[in-house]
Motif scaffolding. Structure first.
Motif, PDB file in Angstrom:
ATOM      1  N   VAL A   1     -10.851   0.296   3.819  1.00 59.63           N
ATOM      2  CA  VAL A   1      -9.586   0.022   3.144  1.00 59.63           C
ATOM      3  C   VAL A   1      -8.447   0.414   4.077  1.00 59.63           C
ATOM      4  CG1 VAL A   1      -8.106   0.652   1.200  1.00 59.63           C
ATOM      5  CG2 VAL A   1     -10.566   0.323   0.850  1.00 59.63           C
ATOM      6  N   GLY A   2      -7.512  -0.501   4.262  1.00 59.77           N
ATOM      7  CA  GLY A   2      -6.380  -0.260   5.132  1.00 59.77           C
ATOM      8  C   GLY A   2      -6.533  -0.833   6.525  1.00 59.77           C
ATOM      9  N   ALA A   3      -7.741  -1.251   6.893  1.00 59.91           N
ATOM     10  CA  ALA A   3      -7.975  -1.813   8.230  1.00 59.91           C
ATOM     11  C   ALA A   3      -7.960  -3.336   8.174  1.00 59.91           C
ATOM     12  CB  ALA A   3      -9.312  -1.326   8.775  1.00 59.91           C
ATOM     13  N   ARG A   4      -7.474  -3.948   9.249  1.00 59.61           N
ATOM     14  CA  ARG A   4      -7.433  -5.394   9.336  1.00 59.61           C
ATOM     15  C   ARG A   4      -8.821  -5.922   9.682  1.00 59.61           C
ATOM     16  NH1 ARG A   4      -5.878  -9.396  13.331  1.00 59.61           N
ATOM     17  NH2 ARG A   4      -4.702 -11.110  12.377  1.00 59.61           N
ATOM     18  N   THR A   5      -9.256  -6.956   8.956  1.00 58.46           N
ATOM     19  CA  THR A   5     -10.579  -7.530   9.160  1.00 58.46           C
ATOM     20  C   THR A   5     -10.436  -8.982   9.584  1.00 58.46           C
ATOM     21  OG1 THR A   5     -11.564  -6.096   7.486  1.00 58.46           O
ATOM     22  CG2 THR A   5     -12.772  -8.085   8.053  1.00 58.46           C
ATOM     23  N   THR A   6     -11.181  -9.376  10.630  1.00 55.89           N
ATOM     24  CA  THR A   6     -11.164 -10.759  11.082  1.00 55.89           C
ATOM     25  C   THR A   6     -12.516 -11.396  10.808  1.00 55.89           C
ATOM     26  OG1 THR A   6     -11.851 -10.090  13.305  1.00 55.89           O
ATOM     27  CG2 THR A   6      -9.481 -10.291  12.887  1.00 55.89           C
ATOM     28  N   SER A   7     -12.518 -12.694  10.623  1.00 57.96           N
ATOM     29  CA  SER A   7     -13.750 -13.418  10.338  1.00 57.96           C
ATOM     30  C   SER A   7     -14.672 -13.375  11.546  1.00 57.96           C
ATOM     31  CB  SER A   7     -13.436 -14.866   9.960  1.00 57.96           C
ATOM     32  OG  SER A   7     -12.728 -15.506  11.007  1.00 57.96           O
ATOM     33  N   PRO A   8     -15.997 -13.409  11.311  1.00 58.70           N
ATOM     34  CA  PRO A   8     -16.942 -13.386  12.433  1.00 58.70           C
ATOM     35  C   PRO A   8     -16.916 -14.699  13.195  1.00 58.70           C
ATOM     36  CG  PRO A   8     -18.098 -13.732  10.362  1.00 58.70           C
ATOM     37  CD  PRO A   8     -16.671 -13.454  10.005  1.00 58.70           C
ATOM     38  N   PRO A   9     -17.308 -14.678  14.443  1.00 62.26           N
ATOM     39  CA  PRO A   9     -17.358 -15.932  15.225  1.00 62.26           C
ATOM     40  C   PRO A   9     -18.462 -16.837  14.698  1.00 62.26           C
ATOM     41  CG  PRO A   9     -18.364 -14.134  16.467  1.00 62.26           C
ATOM     42  CD  PRO A   9     -17.739 -13.514  15.248  1.00 62.26           C
ATOM     43  N   GLY A  10     -18.311 -18.116  14.952  1.00 67.03           N
ATOM     44  CA  GLY A  10     -19.357 -19.046  14.568  1.00 67.03           C
ATOM     45  C   GLY A  10     -19.015 -19.905  13.367  1.00 67.03           C
ATOM     46  N   GLY A  11     -17.914 -19.606  12.695  1.00 68.96           N
ATOM     47  CA  GLY A  11     -17.474 -20.460  11.595  1.00 68.96           C
ATOM     48  C   GLY A  11     -18.366 -20.423  10.369  1.00 68.96           C
ATOM     49  N   LYS A  12     -19.005 -19.271  10.063  1.00 72.35           N
ATOM     50  CA  LYS A  12     -19.836 -19.161   8.874  1.00 72.35           C
ATOM     51  C   LYS A  12     -18.971 -19.313   7.631  1.00 72.35           C
ATOM     52  CE  LYS A  12     -23.277 -16.121   6.770  1.00 72.35           C
ATOM     53  NZ  LYS A  12     -23.958 -14.800   6.862  1.00 72.35           N
ATOM     54  N   SER A  13     -19.368 -20.189   6.705  1.00 68.42           N
ATOM     55  CA  SER A  13     -18.500 -20.510   5.567  1.00 68.42           C
ATOM     56  C   SER A  13     -18.455 -19.401   4.528  1.00 68.42           C
ATOM     57  CB  SER A  13     -18.955 -21.814   4.915  1.00 68.42           C
ATOM     58  OG  SER A  13     -20.286 -21.690   4.436  1.00 68.42           O
ATOM     59  N   VAL A  14     -19.574 -18.671   4.325  1.00 71.60           N
ATOM     60  CA  VAL A  14     -19.628 -17.591   3.342  1.00 71.60           C
ATOM     61  C   VAL A  14     -19.941 -16.286   4.061  1.00 71.60           C
ATOM     62  CG1 VAL A  14     -20.769 -16.687   1.294  1.00 71.60           C
ATOM     63  CG2 VAL A  14     -20.392 -19.145   1.522  1.00 71.60           C
ATOM     64  N   GLN A  15     -19.114 -15.271   3.798  1.00 72.41           N
ATOM     65  CA  GLN A  15     -19.303 -13.983   4.437  1.00 72.41           C
ATOM     66  C   GLN A  15     -19.046 -12.884   3.402  1.00 72.41           C
ATOM     67  OE1 GLN A  15     -20.325 -13.244   7.564  1.00 72.41           O
ATOM     68  NE2 GLN A  15     -20.239 -11.047   7.090  1.00 72.41           N
ATOM     69  N   PHE A  16     -19.902 -11.863   3.395  1.00 70.09           N
ATOM     70  CA  PHE A  16     -19.735 -10.731   2.488  1.00 70.09           C
ATOM     71  C   PHE A  16     -19.256  -9.509   3.259  1.00 70.09           C
ATOM     72  CE2 PHE A  16     -22.216 -13.309  -0.303  1.00 70.09           C
ATOM     73  CZ  PHE A  16     -21.905 -12.864  -1.590  1.00 70.09           C
ATOM     74  N   TYR A  17     -18.415  -8.711   2.577  1.00 68.21           N
ATOM     75  CA  TYR A  17     -17.909  -7.473   3.134  1.00 68.21           C
ATOM     76  C   TYR A  17     -18.107  -6.367   2.104  1.00 68.21           C
ATOM     77  CZ  TYR A  17     -15.596 -10.752   6.283  1.00 68.21           C
ATOM     78  OH  TYR A  17     -15.338 -11.759   7.170  1.00 68.21           O
ATOM     79  N   ARG A  18     -18.304  -5.144   2.584  1.00 71.48           N
ATOM     80  CA  ARG A  18     -18.512  -4.002   1.691  1.00 71.48           C
ATOM     81  C   ARG A  18     -17.503  -2.915   2.019  1.00 71.48           C
ATOM     82  NH1 ARG A  18     -23.167   0.538   1.426  1.00 71.48           N
ATOM     83  NH2 ARG A  18     -22.822   0.465   3.675  1.00 71.48           N
ATOM     84  N   PHE A  19     -16.904  -2.319   0.968  1.00 69.56           N
ATOM     85  CA  PHE A  19     -15.986  -1.205   1.161  1.00 69.56           C
ATOM     86  C   PHE A  19     -16.093  -0.265  -0.038  1.00 69.56           C
ATOM     87  CE2 PHE A  19     -13.717  -4.668  -0.865  1.00 69.56           C
ATOM     88  CZ  PHE A  19     -13.074  -4.065  -1.927  1.00 69.56           C
ATOM     89  N   SER A  20     -15.717   0.976   0.165  1.00 68.07           N
ATOM     90  CA  SER A  20     -15.788   1.985  -0.889  1.00 68.07           C
ATOM     91  C   SER A  20     -14.407   2.213  -1.488  1.00 68.07           C
ATOM     92  CB  SER A  20     -16.331   3.303  -0.335  1.00 68.07           C
ATOM     93  OG  SER A  20     -17.652   3.131   0.134  1.00 68.07           O
ATOM     94  N   ALA A  21     -14.388   2.525  -2.787  1.00 69.50           N
ATOM     95  CA  ALA A  21     -13.115   2.772  -3.478  1.00 69.50           C
ATOM     96  C   ALA A  21     -13.325   3.780  -4.596  1.00 69.50           C
ATOM     97  CB  ALA A  21     -12.547   1.477  -4.039  1.00 69.50           C
ATOM     98  N   GLU A  22     -12.238   4.433  -4.971  1.00 72.31           N
ATOM     99  CA  GLU A  22     -12.253   5.360  -6.090  1.00 72.31           C
ATOM    100  C   GLU A  22     -11.963   4.608  -7.387  1.00 72.31           C
ATOM    101  OE1 GLU A  22     -13.014   8.612  -5.870  1.00 72.31           O
ATOM    102  OE2 GLU A  22     -13.356   8.371  -3.717  1.00 72.31           O
ATOM    103  N   ALA A  23     -12.315   5.208  -8.507  1.00 69.84           N
ATOM    104  CA  ALA A  23     -12.035   4.592  -9.811  1.00 69.84           C
ATOM    105  C   ALA A  23     -10.536   4.592 -10.088  1.00 69.84           C
ATOM    106  CB  ALA A  23     -12.763   5.349 -10.921  1.00 69.84           C
ATOM    107  N   GLY A  24     -10.038   3.497 -10.658  1.00 67.35           N
ATOM    108  CA  GLY A  24      -8.642   3.410 -11.071  1.00 67.35           C
ATOM    109  C   GLY A  24      -7.670   3.071  -9.964  1.00 67.35           C
ATOM    110  N   GLN A  25      -8.150   2.756  -8.761  1.00 74.85           N
ATOM    111  CA  GLN A  25      -7.248   2.361  -7.688  1.00 74.85           C
ATOM    112  C   GLN A  25      -6.762   0.918  -7.895  1.00 74.85           C
ATOM    113  OE1 GLN A  25      -9.819   3.519  -4.149  1.00 74.85           O
ATOM    114  NE2 GLN A  25      -7.778   3.989  -3.346  1.00 74.85           N
ATOM    115  N   THR A  26      -5.554   0.662  -7.467  1.00 76.83           N
ATOM    116  CA  THR A  26      -5.075  -0.716  -7.397  1.00 76.83           C
ATOM    117  C   THR A  26      -5.178  -1.153  -5.948  1.00 76.83           C
ATOM    118  OG1 THR A  26      -3.572  -0.475  -9.273  1.00 76.83           O
ATOM    119  CG2 THR A  26      -3.120  -2.261  -7.728  1.00 76.83           C
TER     120      THR A  26
END
Length: 540
Positions: A143-168
């Motif tokens: 959270v807070g870091a800039r993320t760029t798409s992977p090379p190769g033009g994959k149409s569907v990509q999943f990302y995982r990040f952690s968060a606390e309850a009640g965050q916006t």
């Protein structure tokens, strides 16, 4: 054990390699129907034999994740993930309290062979069910870091990040996306900001602490940022607050509101635009309808960016969200008020309207009262609007008086406070204006006699007569060829009948009265002006 490896690979596609189902405990598919909905989602329909289980064997990579759901109305389903020794690694019975379908998220720490089991809770029941499986490898992001798409033009990509309850959390410049919570449920995405900001910024509130999964879909390169909004408490009516909004940032101010509060919020940024949006924070027992109906927003002028005028319909916690539409760094000052000026209508009120501004006044009214107010100005085209204390507009008038002056007429149906809004037509004018109570316009109409009136453009004339319970009368109205409307109200201010004339030059009303008292007939011009006649006679 019967296996359907070849058939399932053909049906479900390459997203599920080495995936087999069988009836080891006597369950079995009992018929399967599956199709590739997209590159990571698969569905199948199966039948569970009572007292047994259905199982699927599959091979997983290290770090691979699945989101599995079993839905049915035939029994209470449960899902388990077990390793090759039969050890239970993850399980779920109910999505949440009150939802008996099963939903499970599991991330595999080691590569190997595993099984997914579907059974009835405590072995009770069986029947047809639907299994939905989403399988993917997610890239870890912060959270807070800039993320760029992977090379190769994959149409569907999943990302995982952690968060606390009640965050916006806010996702800026994201491609088409969806978010899944730590329990596997889809998180509703929206933007609490205007459309111009919503095009590049999505927001959501985290329901629980844990890992969230973001699914992005795009055939083009992209870059996005998941950021936590800066949240701070706010007290309505406090001294103005000066704040710097960081590049790409969003500020959320939370405050307590009471039903009936009339509030004005203005975030003013020098040299740039800032957008504001007000929302009610849902409670555990509220739904989307409750939060949408908690606020009545009033129109503000185009020259007042960052301003909100609202009436709160519910007591609770609210949040004000502020953002710069292009994500630019900006300084702003936030001013808040929660009072509205009262006007007793005993004497004319003289004020000045700011350029592009609106003024509001609280006035008292009684059920059955005829309210008639004039708005006078020589410097701008004045308009009056009347609202009840739920923020619902009752009536408005622009040029019902002489020249460009406004003349608002309303029959009140409830006793209590009302809001009068003063603004310039088009929101582009300003200057001095005067409000005053207009003389009682009601003219008596005797049974059997003919009444003659003259309507001005957008004007209204009112006639009164006495009615008795169960009395039957016929009202005849003849008008010239311009657009008019006729409405009839009872002694309690409740509308009994109404009709738009349109192209018709005459109309008849058959009336039977529920109460004894004074009834009123309202004849209004929607466009044009001229004379008209009306007559009230006994029904045969």
């Amino acid at each position: 054990m019967r296996t359907f490896l070849v058939a399932l690979v053909a049906l479900w596609g390459a997203a599920l390699p080495s995936f087999a189902q069988g009836g080891m405990m006597g369950g079995g598919f009992g018929g399967v129907s599956g199709r590739p909905l997209d590159t990571d989602l698969t569905t199948a329909t199966s039948i569970l034999t009572p007292g047994q289980q259905s199982e699927w064997a599959f091979t997983m990579k290290e770090g691979e994740t699945i989101i599995a759901a079993a839905t049915t109305t035939n029994f209470d389903p449960a899902i388990q993930i077990v390793d090759k020794e039969g050890k239970v690694l993850g399980e779920n019975d109910d999505v949440r309290l009150g939802v008996q379908d099963a939903l499970l998220v599991y991330r595999f720490a080691k590569a190997g062979s595993y099984k997914l089991l579907v059974k009835a809770f405590k072995g009770a029941g069986g029947g047809q069910f639907k299994l939905t499986l989403r399988r993917f490898v997610a890239t870890d992001i912060k959270v807070g870091a800039r993320t760029t798409s992977p090379p190769g033009g994959k149409s569907v990509q999943f990302y995982r990040f952690s968060a606390e309850a009640g965050q916006t959390l806010l996702i800026r410049n994201a491609p088409e996306l969806s978010v899944f919570s730590p329990t596997g449920e889809s998180v509703a995405l929206g933007s609490s900001l205007q459309e111009q900001v919503a095009r590049t910024l999505a927001s959501f509130r985290t329901p629980a602490k844990g890992d969230y999964y973001l699914r992005a879909v795009s055939t083009r390169p992209y870059a996005f940022t998941v950021a936590a909004a800066r949240v701070a408490p706010l007290t309505l009516g406090q001294a103005p607050v000066a704040r710097k909004l960081g590049a790409g940032g969003v500020d959320i101010w939370t405050f307590q509101g009471t039903e009936g509060d009339f509030i004005r919020l203005h975030a003013k940024a020098e040299g740039t635009m800032i957008y504001a949006q007000l929302a009610a924070i849902p409670t555990p027992d509220s739904d989307d309808t409750d939060t949408r109906e908690a606020i009545a927003l009033f129109e503000v002028g185009e020259k007042t960016e960052g301003e909100l005028v609202a009436l709160l319909r519910k007591t609770g916690t609210y949040e004000l969200t502020l953002a710069q539409p292009l994500g630019l760094e900006t300084d702003y000052t936030l001013t808040t008020t929660k009072t509205v000026r009262g006007w007793e209508q005993k004497a004319p009120l003289k004020e000045t309207l700011a350029l592009g501004g609106t003024d509001y006044y609280a006035i008292d009214g009684k059920a059955g009262e005829l309210l008639r107010l004039e708005g006078l100005s020589e410097q701008f085209d004045i308009e009056l609007e009347l609202y009840n204390l739920r923020g619902e507009k009752l009536t408005s008038n622009d040029d019902g008086g002489k020249g460009r002056n406004a003349l608002l007429t309303a029959l009140l149906s409830q006793t209590g406070k009302y809001l009068l809004r003063v603004n310039c037509v088009g929101n582009g004018g300003s200057g001095a204006y005067q409000l005053q109570r207009a003389p009682d316009p009601v003219r008596p109409l005797k049974l059997g006699e003919r009444g003659i009136g003259t309507l001005s453009a957008e004007g209204t004339e009112i006639w009164s007569f006495t009615g008795k319970p169960s009395q039957a009368l016929i009202l005849s109205v003849r008008l010239p060829d311009f657009d008019t409307s006729v409405r009839i109200f009872g002694p309690d201010g409740i509308e009994l009948a109404a009709r738009d004339q349109g192209d018709s030059t005459s109309t008849l009303f058959g009336l039977t009265f529920p109460l004894e008292g004074t009834y009123t007939i309202w004849v209004s011009s929607k466009s044009g002006a001229g004379k008209y006649t009306l007559r009230l006679i006994e029904a045969d």
